[in-house]
Design an enzyme around this catalytic site. Sequence first.
Site, PDB file in Angstrom:
ATOM      1  CE  LYS A  11     -35.932  17.734 -35.477  1.00 36.68           C
ATOM      2  NZ  LYS A  11     -37.063  17.381 -34.562  1.00 36.68           N
ATOM      3  CE1 TYR A  51     -34.384  18.180 -29.899  1.00 35.57           C
ATOM      4  CE2 TYR A  51     -32.705  16.707 -30.771  1.00 35.57           C
ATOM      5  CZ  TYR A  51     -33.726  17.626 -30.971  1.00 35.57           C
ATOM      6  OH  TYR A  51     -34.084  17.985 -32.249  1.00 35.57           O
ATOM      7  CG  PHE A  59     -40.457  12.073 -26.756  1.00 38.06           C
ATOM      8  CD1 PHE A  59     -39.373  12.861 -27.116  1.00 38.06           C
ATOM      9  CD2 PHE A  59     -41.507  12.683 -26.078  1.00 38.06           C
ATOM     10  CE1 PHE A  59     -39.326  14.211 -26.805  1.00 38.06           C
ATOM     11  CE2 PHE A  59     -41.468  14.036 -25.754  1.00 38.06           C
ATOM     12  CZ  PHE A  59     -40.373  14.802 -26.126  1.00 38.06           C
ATOM     13  NE  ARG A  87     -41.012  26.384 -32.693  1.00 43.77           N
ATOM     14  CZ  ARG A  87     -40.779  25.260 -32.003  1.00 43.77           C
ATOM     15  NH1 ARG A  87     -39.536  24.880 -31.718  1.00 43.77           N
ATOM     16  NH2 ARG A  87     -41.757  24.509 -31.593  1.00 43.77           N
ATOM     17  CB  THR A  93     -44.210  19.528 -32.207  1.00 35.60           C
ATOM     18  OG1 THR A  93     -43.733  20.728 -31.599  1.00 35.60           O
ATOM     19  CG2 THR A  93     -43.252  18.390 -31.929  1.00 35.60           C
ATOM     20  NE  ARG A 104     -41.279  20.386 -36.903  1.00 38.98           N
ATOM     21  CZ  ARG A 104     -41.046  20.868 -35.687  1.00 38.98           C
ATOM     22  NH1 ARG A 104     -41.937  21.642 -35.098  1.00 38.98           N
ATOM     23  NH2 ARG A 104     -39.922  20.575 -35.046  1.00 38.98           N
ATOM     24  CG  ASN A 114     -40.542  16.917 -35.781  1.00 38.96           C
ATOM     25  OD1 ASN A 114     -39.333  16.771 -35.920  1.00 38.96           O
ATOM     26  ND2 ASN A 114     -41.085  17.443 -34.710  1.00 38.96           N
ATOM     27  CG  HIS A 117     -34.164  22.057 -33.808  1.00 37.03           C
ATOM     28  ND1 HIS A 117     -34.767  21.742 -32.615  1.00 37.03           N
ATOM     29  CD2 HIS A 117     -33.395  23.155 -33.565  1.00 37.03           C
ATOM     30  CE1 HIS A 117     -34.376  22.615 -31.690  1.00 37.03           C
ATOM     31  NE2 HIS A 117     -33.543  23.482 -32.236  1.00 37.03           N
ATOM     32  CD  GLU A 128     -31.509  24.955 -29.845  1.00 36.60           C
ATOM     33  OE1 GLU A 128     -32.283  24.494 -28.986  1.00 36.60           O
ATOM     34  OE2 GLU A 128     -31.908  25.390 -30.956  1.00 36.60           O
TER      35      GLU A 128
HETATM   36  N1  UDP Z   1     -40.853  14.567 -29.993  1.00 37.89           N
HETATM   37  C1  UDP Z   1     -41.308  13.262 -30.006  1.00 37.89           C
HETATM   38  N2  UDP Z   1     -42.508  12.997 -29.387  1.00 37.89           N
HETATM   39  C2  UDP Z   1     -43.242  13.956 -28.759  1.00 37.89           C
HETATM   40  C3  UDP Z   1     -42.752  15.282 -28.758  1.00 37.89           C
HETATM   41  C4  UDP Z   1     -41.558  15.557 -29.386  1.00 37.89           C
HETATM   42  O1  UDP Z   1     -40.670  12.366 -30.553  1.00 37.89           O
HETATM   43  O2  UDP Z   1     -44.316  13.659 -28.219  1.00 37.89           O
HETATM   44  C5  UDP Z   1     -39.566  14.876 -30.662  1.00 37.89           C
HETATM   45  C6  UDP Z   1     -39.758  15.615 -31.991  1.00 37.89           C
HETATM   46  O3  UDP Z   1     -38.728  15.201 -32.891  1.00 37.89           O
HETATM   47  C7  UDP Z   1     -39.567  17.065 -31.565  1.00 37.89           C
HETATM   48  C8  UDP Z   1     -38.461  16.922 -30.515  1.00 37.89           C
HETATM   49  O4  UDP Z   1     -38.786  15.722 -29.822  1.00 37.89           O
HETATM   50  O5  UDP Z   1     -39.213  17.897 -32.640  1.00 37.89           O
HETATM   51  C9  UDP Z   1     -38.363  18.062 -29.533  1.00 37.89           C
HETATM   52  O6  UDP Z   1     -39.633  18.269 -28.943  1.00 37.89           O
HETATM   53  P1  UDP Z   1     -40.213  19.742 -28.748  1.00 37.89           P
HETATM   54  O7  UDP Z   1     -41.411  19.624 -27.867  1.00 37.89           O
HETATM   55  O8  UDP Z   1     -39.121  20.660 -28.333  1.00 37.89           O
HETATM   56  O9  UDP Z   1     -40.751  20.108 -30.209  1.00 37.89           O
HETATM   57  P2  UDP Z   1     -40.212  21.169 -31.282  1.00 37.89           P
HETATM   58  O10 UDP Z   1     -39.648  22.346 -30.525  1.00 37.89           O
HETATM   59  O11 UDP Z   1     -39.181  20.465 -32.125  1.00 37.89           O
HETATM   60  O12 UDP Z   1     -41.423  21.545 -32.090  1.00 37.89           O
HETATM   61 MG    MG Z   2     -38.271  22.405 -29.009  1.00 35.32          MG
END
Ligand code: UDP
Ligand code: MG
Length: 139
Positions: A11, A51, A59, A87, A93, A104, A114, A117, A128
């Site tokens: 990112k 997204y 958010f 993952r 996350t 992370r 974070n 992705h 994707e």
């Molecule tokens: N995100 C955020 N606030 C939150 C949760 C997620 O800003 O409370 C952002 C963060 O950059 C995250 C992305 O939104 O990576 C997508 O969220 P997701 O729950 O899909 O998390 P990921 O799959 O990336 O772990």
């Molecule tokens: Mg996700």
Amino acid sequence: MRTDRTFTMLKPDSVEKGHIGAILEKITASGFRIVAMKLTQMTTADAQEFYAIHNERPFFGELVEYMTRGPIVAAILEKNNAVEDFRTLIGATNPADAAEGTIRKLYAASIGENAVHGSDSDENAAIEGAFHFSGREMF
Ligand code: UDP
Ligand code: MG
């Protein structure tokens, strides 16, 4: 549906902080083969589409701003059990909850910024990857 590919983005915060090399080293040292990769920047429309599943979340606006503010490294990665193993490699996350040694934990600043992705399913990995790459860009 194939189970040996996932999609990642380093990112904008990772690119800004000069972490591309360190993160790619960790990814390849963990057994992932790079199938496709490029430095690119998402438009607002791109990020809103990528997204879209989060578009009702509080958010969402910040997420789109963040993901479009500078270049990212987009990549398709190959390994057995790619989605789940990647993952695990990236961690939770929220970096505060991420396991020691995960990408992370090492490189993310916050739950929003974070670092990386990782696709959450084989189906989304395919969607994707195709969002960012044509067949001719995959090796
Ligand atoms: N995100 C955020 N606030 C939150 C949760 C997620 O800003 O409370 C952002 C963060 O950059 C995250 C992305 O939104 O990576 C997508 O969220 P997701 O729950 O899909 O998390 P990921 O799959 O990336 O772990
Ligand atoms: Mg996700």
